[in-house]
Design a protein around this motif. Structure first.
Motif, PDB file in Angstrom:
ATOM      1  N   GLY A 116      40.559  29.560  47.425  1.00 29.15           N
ATOM      2  CA  GLY A 116      39.838  30.334  48.440  1.00 29.15           C
ATOM      3  C   GLY A 116      40.757  31.279  49.180  1.00 29.15           C
ATOM      4  N   ALA A 117      41.982  30.833  49.447  1.00 25.66           N
ATOM      5  CA  ALA A 117      42.955  31.704  50.113  1.00 25.66           C
ATOM      6  C   ALA A 117      43.296  32.902  49.239  1.00 25.66           C
ATOM      7  N   SER A 118      43.499  32.685  47.946  1.00 26.44           N
ATOM      8  CA  SER A 118      43.840  33.787  47.061  1.00 26.44           C
ATOM      9  C   SER A 118      42.683  34.767  46.894  1.00 26.44           C
ATOM     10  N   PRO A 134      51.350  30.084  51.086  1.00 23.57           N
ATOM     11  CA  PRO A 134      52.266  29.164  50.402  1.00 23.57           C
ATOM     12  C   PRO A 134      51.573  28.080  49.602  1.00 23.57           C
ATOM     13  N   ALA A 135      50.307  27.821  49.870  1.00 21.53           N
ATOM     14  CA  ALA A 135      49.582  26.820  49.074  1.00 21.53           C
ATOM     15  C   ALA A 135      49.215  27.338  47.696  1.00 21.53           C
ATOM     16  N   GLY A 136      49.288  28.662  47.495  1.00 29.33           N
ATOM     17  CA  GLY A 136      48.940  29.244  46.209  1.00 29.33           C
ATOM     18  C   GLY A 136      50.072  29.132  45.209  1.00 29.33           C
ATOM     19  N   GLY A 137      49.851  29.749  44.064  1.00 29.09           N
ATOM     20  CA  GLY A 137      50.880  29.760  43.031  1.00 29.09           C
ATOM     21  C   GLY A 137      50.671  28.755  41.926  1.00 29.09           C
ATOM     22  N   THR A 138      49.463  28.199  41.796  1.00 29.61           N
ATOM     23  CA  THR A 138      49.187  27.193  40.757  1.00 29.61           C
ATOM     24  C   THR A 138      48.970  27.903  39.418  1.00 29.61           C
ATOM     25  N   HIS A 139      50.083  28.292  38.805  1.00 26.35           N
ATOM     26  CA  HIS A 139      50.070  29.256  37.708  1.00 26.35           C
ATOM     27  C   HIS A 139      49.869  28.653  36.326  1.00 26.35           C
ATOM     28  N   HIS A 140      49.711  27.342  36.228  1.00 25.48           N
ATOM     29  CA  HIS A 140      49.534  26.708  34.919  1.00 25.48           C
ATOM     30  C   HIS A 140      48.060  26.456  34.567  1.00 25.48           C
ATOM     31  N   GLY A 141      47.170  26.490  35.540  1.00 28.06           N
ATOM     32  CA  GLY A 141      45.783  26.128  35.296  1.00 28.06           C
ATOM     33  C   GLY A 141      45.149  26.956  34.188  1.00 28.06           C
ATOM     34  N   LEU A 142      44.365  26.315  33.333  1.00 31.93           N
ATOM     35  CA  LEU A 142      43.688  26.962  32.215  1.00 31.93           C
ATOM     36  C   LEU A 142      42.180  26.964  32.449  1.00 31.93           C
ATOM     37  N   ASN A 153      43.586  27.943  38.785  1.00 31.13           N
ATOM     38  CA  ASN A 153      44.635  28.954  38.689  1.00 31.13           C
ATOM     39  C   ASN A 153      44.382  30.029  39.746  1.00 31.13           C
ATOM     40  N   ASP A 154      44.949  29.819  40.931  1.00 30.76           N
ATOM     41  CA  ASP A 154      44.674  30.775  42.005  1.00 30.76           C
ATOM     42  C   ASP A 154      45.363  32.123  41.809  1.00 30.76           C
ATOM     43  N   PRO A 155      46.544  32.235  41.140  1.00 33.74           N
ATOM     44  CA  PRO A 155      47.067  33.589  40.916  1.00 33.74           C
ATOM     45  C   PRO A 155      46.127  34.464  40.079  1.00 33.74           C
ATOM     46  N   VAL A 156      45.509  33.880  39.061  1.00 35.71           N
ATOM     47  CA  VAL A 156      44.552  34.640  38.266  1.00 35.71           C
ATOM     48  C   VAL A 156      43.390  35.096  39.146  1.00 35.71           C
ATOM     49  N   LEU A 157      42.872  34.198  39.960  1.00 39.75           N
ATOM     50  CA  LEU A 157      41.754  34.538  40.837  1.00 39.75           C
ATOM     51  C   LEU A 157      42.167  35.593  41.860  1.00 39.75           C
ATOM     52  N   ALA A 158      43.428  35.550  42.320  1.00 34.77           N
ATOM     53  CA  ALA A 158      43.917  36.558  43.260  1.00 34.77           C
ATOM     54  C   ALA A 158      43.952  37.929  42.608  1.00 34.77           C
ATOM     55  N   ILE A 159      44.449  38.009  41.385  1.00 37.98           N
ATOM     56  CA  ILE A 159      44.519  39.289  40.682  1.00 37.98           C
ATOM     57  C   ILE A 159      43.118  39.839  40.463  1.00 37.98           C
ATOM     58  N   GLN A 160      42.185  38.984  40.085  1.00 31.58           N
ATOM     59  CA  GLN A 160      40.803  39.427  39.911  1.00 31.58           C
ATOM     60  C   GLN A 160      40.222  39.945  41.227  1.00 31.58           C
ATOM     61  N   SER A 161      40.510  39.248  42.319  1.00 29.93           N
ATOM     62  CA  SER A 161      40.000  39.661  43.630  1.00 29.93           C
ATOM     63  C   SER A 161      40.608  40.990  44.062  1.00 29.93           C
ATOM     64  N   LEU A 162      41.900  41.157  43.859  1.00 35.72           N
ATOM     65  CA  LEU A 162      42.547  42.422  44.185  1.00 35.72           C
ATOM     66  C   LEU A 162      41.922  43.572  43.401  1.00 35.72           C
ATOM     67  N   THR A 285      58.568  46.891  49.476  1.00 35.94           N
ATOM     68  CA  THR A 285      58.472  48.343  49.623  1.00 35.94           C
ATOM     69  C   THR A 285      57.855  49.039  48.412  1.00 35.94           C
ATOM     70  N   LEU A 286      57.547  48.311  47.356  1.00 31.38           N
ATOM     71  CA  LEU A 286      57.141  48.932  46.096  1.00 31.38           C
ATOM     72  C   LEU A 286      55.637  49.013  45.897  1.00 31.38           C
ATOM     73  N   SER A 287      54.864  48.560  46.854  1.00 37.88           N
ATOM     74  CA  SER A 287      53.410  48.639  46.727  1.00 37.88           C
ATOM     75  C   SER A 287      52.773  48.540  48.103  1.00 37.88           C
ATOM     76  N   PRO A 288      51.614  49.177  48.304  1.00 39.63           N
ATOM     77  CA  PRO A 288      50.949  49.068  49.606  1.00 39.63           C
ATOM     78  C   PRO A 288      50.297  47.715  49.844  1.00 39.63           C
ATOM     79  N   ARG A 289      50.087  46.947  48.789  1.00 42.66           N
ATOM     80  CA  ARG A 289      49.461  45.629  48.915  1.00 42.66           C
ATOM     81  C   ARG A 289      50.441  44.585  48.371  1.00 42.66           C
ATOM     82  N   TYR A 290      50.631  43.527  49.138  1.00 47.72           N
ATOM     83  CA  TYR A 290      51.636  42.528  48.750  1.00 47.72           C
ATOM     84  C   TYR A 290      51.117  41.148  49.094  1.00 47.72           C
ATOM     85  N   LEU A 291      50.979  40.313  48.065  1.00 48.87           N
ATOM     86  CA  LEU A 291      50.551  38.937  48.235  1.00 48.87           C
ATOM     87  C   LEU A 291      51.663  38.025  47.740  1.00 48.87           C
ATOM     88  N   VAL A 292      52.147  37.151  48.613  1.00 51.72           N
ATOM     89  CA  VAL A 292      53.196  36.201  48.251  1.00 51.72           C
ATOM     90  C   VAL A 292      52.607  34.803  48.239  1.00 51.72           C
TER      91      VAL A 292
END
Length: 381
Positions: A116-118, A134-142, A153-162, A285-292
């Protein structure tokens, strides 16, 4: 969309939740340790997290999770949480109820909160800005299976949302000790998603070898055990930053797993937290949008200190040489008990955030790997 098209960006925002404070994968699991709650507490004790910068994470609804995950899997995950048990069939099909992906009290609600955060971050970054989850980053989920401690897999969901919020070209950078196999599975053929991963070679899931390249922009750099700060600086300056700059992303997603530092039990890499913070700062500095995002990290002191320092870096706060007593009290109260022994902190894990730099010789393997990928980049550019 170019940076000049975006409105003035607000201060960095932190998405967190109290669900992580008492949630655990089990007394024997590497994710038995507190992590996000420690970062929240440290940031507040330092005066770095005023209420105006904090957002309580929503829990993603099932329909929103279907952007990547199958309805059958999501139903099985929710049923497992409700029953606190899985059948042999569900275990075999969805990899639930295993040593890596156990049944526990919040096994759907916890990852759904990170997801939900992503998802929210992608929406909030429509007009630019910086968000830390910081709770995100679960990059192995299939799509249909839990994988490597990751139920969703919240990084995938974040990219889709962006992307739904106007960011077409997205750079995903992953400095976790483990290869992001789930993210690569989702976007390997996507020319608009640049993927860069620096991870330990021969470390689970044993994917992401140097010669791997999808149809899209996939750059995997497996590094040998003992990777030091000097080597990571080379990787940062000669590979990560040039690749991202040439790609000209509308958004950057950084997975900042903390398991590549010396003290972490789940890798043999030997970075200090300075290496992570330098990458966090350089990419901003390399993008106007930054999600860590967070990611791995299994020593409660090293992960809490590293991720608190990420938030300080994103906000330009000075990190003191010695922490105030309130912050030392938070770190001093942490415990790390395992099935076989109790771990005891080193003195500087309590009194400081910043590690002593861990510099060293640049190995031939690292230099050769960087040069190989840089050659690929030159052909692409």
């Amino acid at each position: 969309m170019q940076a000049s098209d975006l409105h003035a960006t607000p201060p960095a925002r932190f998405i967190g939740s109290e669900i992580y404070r008492h949630s655990s994968y089990g007394a024997w699991h590497p994710l038995r340790v507190p992590r996000v709650s420690t970062v929240m507490d440290l940031a507040r004790s330092m005066g770095w997290l005023p209420p105006a910068q904090f957002i309580t994470s929503p829990r993603a609804k099932t329909a929103a999770l279907m952007g990547y995950h199958t309805p059958t899997y999501l139903a099985a995950l929710q049923a497992a949480e409700a029953a606190q048990n899985v059948t042999d069939e569900v275990r075999a099909k969805h990899n639930l109820g295993t040593p890596s992906n156990p049944v526990f009290k919040e096994m759907f609600r916890r990852p759904a909160t990170a997801a939900g955060a992503s998802l929210l971050a992608g929406e909030l970054l429509r007009h630019g800005g910086v968000i830390y989850s910081p709770a995100g980053g679960t990059h192995h989920g299939l799509p249909d299976r839990a994988n490597g401690f990751c139920y969703l897999n919240d990084p995938v969901l974040a990219i889709q949302s962006l992307r739904r919020s106007g960011a077409q070209r997205i750079a995903y950078v992953d400095i976790d000790a483990h290869h992001p196999d789930g993210v690569e599975h989702a976007f390997a053929g996507d020319e608009d998603t640049l993927q860069i991963s620096v991870h330990e070679q021969n470390r689970w899931p044993r994917t992401g070898v140097l010669t791997d390249a999808g149809v899209g922009q996939v750059y995997n750099l497996p590094v040998p055990a003992g990777l030091n700060d000097t080597e990571m600086a080379l990787i940062r300056d000669e590979l990560i930053l040039p690749l991202v700059a040439d790609f000209r992303p509308d958004a950057i997603v950084l997975q900042c797993g903390a398991d590549a530092v010396t003290e972490d039990p789940q890798s043999r890499l030997t970075l200090s937290n300075n290496a992570h913070w330098a990458i966090v700062a350089a990419l901003r500095t390399l993008s106007p949008r930054y999600l860590v995002l967070g990611g791995g990290g299994y020593n409660p002191w090293s992960v809490g200190r590293l991720w608190a320092g990420v938030w300080a870096t994103l906000n330009g706060h000075d990190i003191p040489d010695v922490l105030p007593q309130a912050a030392q009290g938070i770190l001093g109260a942490l415990t790390w008990a395992g099935p076989f022994r109790q771990h005891h902190p080193q003195a500087h894990w309590i009194t400081t955030l910043r590690d002593t730099p861990r510099e060293g010789v640049i190995s031939d393997a690292v230099r050769t790997g960087v040069q190989s990928l840089a050659t690929r980049r030159a052909r692409w550019v």
